[in-house]
Design a protein around this motif. Sequence first.
Motif, PDB file in Angstrom:
ATOM      1  N   ARG A 114       0.829  -1.215   0.000  1.00 16.18           N
ATOM      2  CA  ARG A 114       0.000   0.000   0.000  1.00 16.18           C
ATOM      3  C   ARG A 114       0.860   1.259   0.000  1.00 16.18           C
ATOM      4  O   ARG A 114       1.848   1.342   0.737  1.00 16.18           O
ATOM      5  CB  ARG A 114      -0.959  -0.044   1.178  1.00 16.18           C
ATOM      6  CG  ARG A 114      -2.123  -0.962   0.863  1.00 16.18           C
ATOM      7  CD  ARG A 114      -2.757  -1.668   2.014  1.00 16.18           C
ATOM      8  NE  ARG A 114      -3.725  -2.635   1.467  1.00 16.18           N
ATOM      9  CZ  ARG A 114      -3.409  -3.874   1.091  1.00 16.18           C
ATOM     10  NH1 ARG A 114      -2.167  -4.302   1.196  1.00 16.18           N
ATOM     11  NH2 ARG A 114      -4.314  -4.677   0.584  1.00 16.18           N
ATOM     12  N   ALA A 171      -7.288  -6.773  -1.309  1.00 18.51           N
ATOM     13  CA  ALA A 171      -6.838  -5.753  -2.276  1.00 18.51           C
ATOM     14  C   ALA A 171      -7.917  -5.483  -3.330  1.00 18.51           C
ATOM     15  O   ALA A 171      -8.165  -4.323  -3.697  1.00 18.51           O
ATOM     16  CB  ALA A 171      -5.540  -6.197  -2.937  1.00 18.51           C
ATOM     17  N   ASP A 185     -10.552  -3.401  -1.651  1.00 17.91           N
ATOM     18  CA  ASP A 185     -10.079  -2.011  -1.495  1.00 17.91           C
ATOM     19  C   ASP A 185     -10.198  -1.270  -2.823  1.00 17.91           C
ATOM     20  O   ASP A 185     -10.614  -0.109  -2.860  1.00 17.91           O
ATOM     21  CB  ASP A 185      -8.614  -1.978  -1.054  1.00 17.91           C
ATOM     22  CG  ASP A 185      -8.437  -2.370   0.408  1.00 17.91           C
ATOM     23  OD1 ASP A 185      -9.456  -2.444   1.135  1.00 17.91           O
ATOM     24  OD2 ASP A 185      -7.278  -2.613   0.815  1.00 17.91           O
TER      25      ASP A 185
END
Length: 503
Positions: free
Chosen positions: A286, A426, A429
């Motif tokens: 990230r 992921a 997100d």
Amino acid sequence: MEESENKRKLTNEVGAPVADNENAITAGPRGPVVMQDVWLLEKMAHFNREVIPERRMHAKGWGAYGNFTVTGDITKYTKAKVFKPGSQTEVFVRFSTVAGERGAADAERDIRGVACKFYTEEGNWDLVGNNTPTFFIRDVHNFSDLNRAVKRDPRTGMRSAQNNWDFWTLLPETFHQRTIVMSDRGIPATFRHMHFYGEHTFSFYNDKNERVWCKFHFHTQQGIKNLTDEEAAMICGKDRESHGRDLFEAIENKDFPRWTMYVQIMTEEQAKNHYENPFDITKIWRHKEFPLIEVGVLELNRNPENYFAEVEQSAFQPAHVVPGIGFSPDRFLQGRLFAYGDAQRYRLGVNHHLIPVNKAKCEVNDYHRDGAMRTDGNYGREVAYTPNSGDVWSAQPEVKEPPLDLEGAMYRFDPKDDPTDDNFRAGGDLYRIMTEDKKALLIENTARDIAPVTENVKYRHAVHCYLADTDYGERITKALGLDLEKVIELSKLDNSGLIKATT
Ligand code: HEM
């Protein structure tokens, strides 16, 4: 004869004048061709051998030359001279689609490959990446199967959405990449309008031989532009070479495309304590935790003179690194270290590194000799073995990488057994940061792509979406005409339970 005079005159393959290039020698004006028309035999025989194997994947591609200029300073992490502040290095870059063959259309929904060759003063560094920060799978064993699933079906010879989605959904680690490929970024408008990434975790080491882990990112300075399925279908109907043409014309018009290179850095200590495997290519680092550090600018500014010589014969290998840049324990990267050179020895021959586009610009002293198509002087009379008493070409221990501590038993570890392994975080997100119009496109693109596929596979994908984000799951379920109660029930199963219930 003057050279300029000879230039416009036809000769055979060894320079002798050709008298007639259109009329075969025959026995009589209406009679058969005779063996003595040796120029005809040569022409036919050469033509029959002009096709070489295409790349097993990434077969359709386009390339250009340019340079990489260092604008930042990362010398505290790496001693690689290609990163010396202010320096400039020549590059050759080949862009590609993945699944289509050499004659496929450019504007297809697919990931895009971006292979960069940096001709550094310490040897060639090849960074062979894609336009996505992650990849479908993470074990080399799965790689040939991924390509068989996305390429043609053995029975029909056709591409098969069923094979594609069946394979993807049986491997939950493909989820993040599935979401990217089905999103608006799944069909870039051109190669110029997309970011690209090294994807893997690599390593840097500095002049004190201290190691850090790193990832490479290239952000387009042209801005991101993508195509909808409808726009892409229109373009493919008119122009199969749309990406190649765009790149070529931009460079001819001196509208040179540029990308800013960034790196992310993770220390060895951080890697040991990271909440997921930092060497798993299906995971990302990230940006908030590992910020992008600006390094330099890659500009493409010269088109090749000959497609076959320079683009088709170009050969990139993740194994080609230079002092200061290294590999990592990423098991997927490890597989690539073998695959490319092996493919190129088959595709181009054992001496492919002598082809001008592949040749290093610095001195090469490798003791390799002979082999098919050794077209240089083969090192002449120089000693052919090492060690030798003449101190010819001895190894350079000063470039040794720092040692790497390893732990654990030798075993076939399944990353899914790692309690930190989350294959949906992921992708979830990514969904959550999409604007509403992007979310709508993702759902529509997926529904269209997966439409021909059997219901069991659709359920598997819907469950993965639901596990990543309930809204994502609910919307996909609705768009695919599935039963939400069933999706919720299936989402309570573990991976093998889900596979069992949907197979
Ligand atoms: C274990 C995994 C992988 C294997 C075994 C593999 C193998 C190969 C092979 C054999 C080729 C053809 C090479 C040639 O004929 O010159 C190729 C091309 C390519 N691969 Fe991979 N690959 C893997 C994963 C990846 C990943 C993760 C990326 C991106 C990060 C990638 C990007 C590319 C690109 C861009 C090309 C085209 C290179 C060019 O333009 O010549 N591959 N791959």
